[in-house]
Design a protein around this motif. Structure first.
Motif, PDB file in Angstrom:
ATOM      1  N   THR A 194       8.238  42.168   0.787  1.00  0.00           N
ATOM      2  CA  THR A 194       9.005  42.912  -0.217  1.00  0.00           C
ATOM      3  C   THR A 194      10.176  43.655   0.419  1.00  0.00           C
ATOM      4  OG1 THR A 194       7.399  44.735   0.025  1.00  0.00           O
ATOM      5  CG2 THR A 194       7.079  43.212  -1.817  1.00  0.00           C
ATOM      6  N   ARG A 195       9.993  44.069   1.663  1.00  0.00           N
ATOM      7  CA  ARG A 195      11.067  44.760   2.374  1.00  0.00           C
ATOM      8  C   ARG A 195      12.224  43.809   2.661  1.00  0.00           C
ATOM      9  NH1 ARG A 195      13.598  49.465   2.833  1.00  0.00           N
ATOM     10  NH2 ARG A 195      14.490  49.781   4.907  1.00  0.00           N
ATOM     11  N   ILE A 200      17.840  42.520   1.488  1.00  0.00           N
ATOM     12  CA  ILE A 200      18.849  41.558   1.035  1.00  0.00           C
ATOM     13  C   ILE A 200      19.636  42.155  -0.131  1.00  0.00           C
ATOM     14  CG2 ILE A 200      19.217  39.327  -0.096  1.00  0.00           C
ATOM     15  CD1 ILE A 200      16.846  38.251   1.527  1.00  0.00           C
ATOM     16  N   ARG A 201      18.929  42.760  -1.066  1.00  0.00           N
ATOM     17  CA  ARG A 201      19.599  43.378  -2.218  1.00  0.00           C
ATOM     18  C   ARG A 201      20.525  44.509  -1.783  1.00  0.00           C
ATOM     19  NH1 ARG A 201      14.157  43.107  -4.327  1.00  0.00           N
ATOM     20  NH2 ARG A 201      13.939  41.385  -5.839  1.00  0.00           N
ATOM     21  N   PHE A 230       2.761  38.428   2.472  1.00  0.00           N
ATOM     22  CA  PHE A 230       3.464  37.362   1.767  1.00  0.00           C
ATOM     23  C   PHE A 230       2.689  36.982   0.505  1.00  0.00           C
ATOM     24  CE2 PHE A 230       4.538  32.800   1.133  1.00  0.00           C
ATOM     25  CZ  PHE A 230       5.905  32.957   0.958  1.00  0.00           C
ATOM     26  N   GLY A 231       3.421  36.822  -0.609  1.00  0.00           N
ATOM     27  CA  GLY A 231       2.795  36.413  -1.867  1.00  0.00           C
ATOM     28  C   GLY A 231       2.578  37.532  -2.858  1.00  0.00           C
ATOM     29  N   VAL A 232       2.778  38.803  -2.424  1.00  0.00           N
ATOM     30  CA  VAL A 232       2.572  39.931  -3.348  1.00  0.00           C
ATOM     31  C   VAL A 232       3.837  40.222  -4.151  1.00  0.00           C
ATOM     32  CG1 VAL A 232       0.859  40.985  -1.830  1.00  0.00           C
ATOM     33  CG2 VAL A 232       3.252  41.690  -1.652  1.00  0.00           C
ATOM     34  N   GLU A 233       4.974  39.684  -3.718  1.00  0.00           N
ATOM     35  CA  GLU A 233       6.242  39.945  -4.390  1.00  0.00           C
ATOM     36  C   GLU A 233       6.291  39.259  -5.757  1.00  0.00           C
ATOM     37  OE1 GLU A 233       5.981  38.751  -1.303  1.00  0.00           O
ATOM     38  OE2 GLU A 233       6.124  36.598  -1.640  1.00  0.00           O
ATOM     39  N   VAL A 239      14.082  34.914  -5.915  1.00  0.00           N
ATOM     40  CA  VAL A 239      13.129  35.114  -4.811  1.00  0.00           C
ATOM     41  C   VAL A 239      12.732  33.765  -4.213  1.00  0.00           C
ATOM     42  CG1 VAL A 239      10.799  35.896  -4.221  1.00  0.00           C
ATOM     43  CG2 VAL A 239      12.252  37.308  -5.692  1.00  0.00           C
ATOM     44  N   GLN A 240      12.488  32.777  -5.078  1.00  0.00           N
ATOM     45  CA  GLN A 240      12.161  31.432  -4.600  1.00  0.00           C
ATOM     46  C   GLN A 240      13.259  30.909  -3.684  1.00  0.00           C
ATOM     47  OE1 GLN A 240       9.505  29.365  -5.372  1.00  0.00           O
ATOM     48  NE2 GLN A 240       8.688  29.984  -7.345  1.00  0.00           N
TER      49      GLN A 240
END
Length: 323
Positions: A194-195, A200-201, A230-233, A239-240
């Motif tokens: 998520t970080r 990136i944003r 990984f996978g919690v976002e 995102v993909q």
């Protein structure tokens, strides 16, 4: 100082200056000659390496003026005289400087900066099944680290998974990171999934210090990338696309990627083009389905209650004596 001593001092100064000049001119000449024979592919690779170096400099990995080595003056080489001739030897600060840069770039969380694989213990798990599963995981990691040169060449990483939060996955990944940085002297980048997206944003802001391409390069070019949680976002087309770009770039160039996740690979909500690449170049490591944090919290509470009971007992005994 006599005349001979002065001449030697002047000679040492000249030697240092010559070393700097020789290094610079040799590099310039070599690069100029090589560029004449470079293919388009070579030039693109050189651009990536250049952008990687610039990224590390902007992250503050360069030495500050106040940190200049007193032995070599920051050159990395120490001139010395032998049999009337001047030579230069490599300074110890070169390796320590590289190590500090690697650790800074790795960005391992403060909680885990000193964690090592040799300090992992099965006793933190309560059940026999948890202890056995953790022991198996440790054996896989040991074999992986012992043969890391082969793993690096093949681009093989790890997928550390347990549905239970707090099972020790991040602690294991951080210990692997420390091992690879300190003992194998590899460039490692540790980042929470998520970080990565948040950073990136943040590059979209007008006052952003870094461009998005520079940030992506750091993630794509590191020898080893560890993606935690990984996978919690929340999955979206954006995102993909971002994770596909990172994972595919590393897949193509056989870069080692290590994941920790609460989600088994077959249940990830990502497109097949992403999950298939992860599965192909990752050894699966299943972690115990029990929370280490919960067990540690219970132990801490038990220890506190025992201390309070002992103190209360001591005060009661003191009152009895005084009466």
């Amino acid at each position: 100082m006599d005349v001979i001593g002065q001449l030697r001092l002047i000679g040492l100064c000249v030697m240092q200056t010559w070393l700097k000049y020789w290094t610079a001119t040799t590099q310039i000449k070599t690069i100029a000659e090589r560029r004449e024979e470079m293919t388009l592919e070579d030039k693109l690779e050189e651009m990536k390496v250049s952008r990687k170096w610039q990224s590390e400099q902007e992250l503050g990995t360069a030495l500050k003026d106040s940190d200049v080595c007193p032995k070599c003056g920051g050159t990395g080489w120490i001139p010395y005289e032998q049999d009337g001739m001047l030579f230069a030897k490599e300074c110890d600060c070169r390796e320590s400087d590289l190590m500090s840069r690697r650790l800074s770039f790795a960005n391992i969380p403060d909680t885990f900066k000193d964690k090592e694989l040799k300090t992992l213990k099965t006793s933190v798990y309560a059940t026999a099944d948890g202890k056995q599963k953790f022991l198996t995981a440790c054996n896989i990691v040991k074999r992986y680290i012992d043969n890391f040169d082969d793993m690096l060449e093949a681009g093989m990483g790890l997928y550390i998974v347990s549905r239970t939060k707090g099972s020790g996955k991040t602690r294991m990944a951080a210990s692997i990171a420390n091992e690879l940085v300190k003992k194998h002297k590899k460039q490692v980048k540790f980042a929470v999934s998520t970080r990565i997206l948040d950073e990136i944003r943040s590059t979209w802001k007008k006052d952003s210090e870094y461009a998005e391409s520079r940030l992506i390069d750091q993630l794509c070019l590191a020898d080893v990338l560890i993606i935690d949680d990984f996978g919690v976002e929340r999955i979206s087309p954006w995102v993909q696309e971002k994770f596909y770009n990172i994972i595919n770039e590393r897949y193509i160039h056989k870069k080692v990627t290590i994941y920790t996740s609460n989600v088994p690979t077959e249940e990830l909500n990502y497109e097949d083009r992403i999950t298939s690449r992860i599965k192909e170049v990752s050894y699966l490591i299943e972690f115990p389905e029990e929370s280490v944090r919960d067990l540690i919290a219970k132990r801490h509470n038990k220890e506190m209650l025992e201390k309070l009971a002992e103190e209360a007992k001591g005060r009661s005994a003191g009152k009895s004596i005084s009466t």
